[in-house]
Motif scaffolding. Structure first.
Motif: not given
Length: 255
Positions: A202-213, A224-237
């Motif tokens: 419908g009018a709702r949307s969720i975007t998923y990045s997966g692994d990315t730069g 204009a997504s309602d939610i963005l689920v974005s990868e984040v990783m502490d590479t050094e750790a």
């Protein structure tokens, strides 16, 4: 209106971008549950590897299937038989390691219907190889005393390129090839692809990045997504943790 729930401690960043106009509309049943959020190849006792559950109306969709996916579904009290669709973002093991259990346990428990696995080119080979590992068991049986079709009849694969779209009834899925596998120089025809997904109900949307730069294609997909689920990783750790556990690992791996 509840878009997000979690199983375990998440490290994903979620950005809410709902406009007042959209918020005023009736909210479709669209929900995102993080099942596993541990980044990289180092197993942890706190979190399973990357996996997510999208609830869109009466559809349950897995988005990535890292190791531990089926256990996390069990913690939610969800019957694996309800899972008919899987989307894979890319083919690193931490995002696909639990796919064999999803496929195999559906077959072992004689769950009805076909599981459809969507993913970038190469997904068919992964699924075929998973099914190959099940053939010895198919020949000897698994002791439940029930008939079951050969495992290869219970799964279909749809390979996707960046920019492709999929209609799953009311749920619309659009892809973009992100920058996870970008490298200097010309790209080859067989270079791997990492996909980001936008799920629209419908009018709702969720975007998923997966692994990315950084990725202009992902930014456009997520607009204009309602939610963005974005990868984040502490590479050094993560590198430090691997070095601590594997002092024998060649230094060139970390370059």
């Amino acid at each position: 209106m509840n878009f997000l729930s979690k199983v375990g401690a998440p490290i994903a960043i979620l950005a809410l971008m709902a406009s007042p106009v959209l918020a005023a509309e009736t909210c479709p049943a669209l929900r995102w549950t993080t099942l596993g959020t541990a980044s990289g190849p180092a197993p942890t006792p706190e979190r399973s590897e990357p996996a997510n559950l999208l609830t869109a109306g009466d559809q349950l969709v897995l988005v990535d299937t890292g190791d531990g996916t089926v256990n996390q579904l069990a913690k939610l009290g969800l019957d694996l038989a309800r899972i008919k669709t899987v989307f894979l973002s890319h083919h690193h093991m931490d995002h696909t390691g639990g796919l064999a259990a999803v496929i195999g346990l559906r077959w072992m428990n004689n769950m009805p219907g076909v599981l459809t696995v969507y993913g970038p080119p190469g997904t068919r080979q992964i699924v075929d190889d998973v099914l190959m590992t099940m053939q010895p068991q198919a020949r000897v049986g698994f002791g439940l005393g029930v008939s079951s079709p050969p495992p290869e009849l219970s799964v279909r694969v749809v390979e996707l390129e960046g920019g492709a779209s999929v209609d799953l009834g009311a749920l619309k899925v659009t892809t973009a090839a992100n920058s996870h596998f970008d490298h200097p120089g010309p790209k080859g025809a067989d270079d791997p692809i990492s996909l980001s997904y936008r799920f629209q109900l419908g009018a709702r949307s969720i975007t998923y990045s997966g692994d990315t730069g950084p990725s202009a294609a992902l930014a456009k997909l997520a607009g204009a997504s309602d939610i963005l689920v974005s990868e984040v990783m502490d590479t050094e750790a993560i590198i430090a943790a691997i070095k601590a556990r594997r002092a024998d690992m060649p230094a060139a791996i970390f370059e």
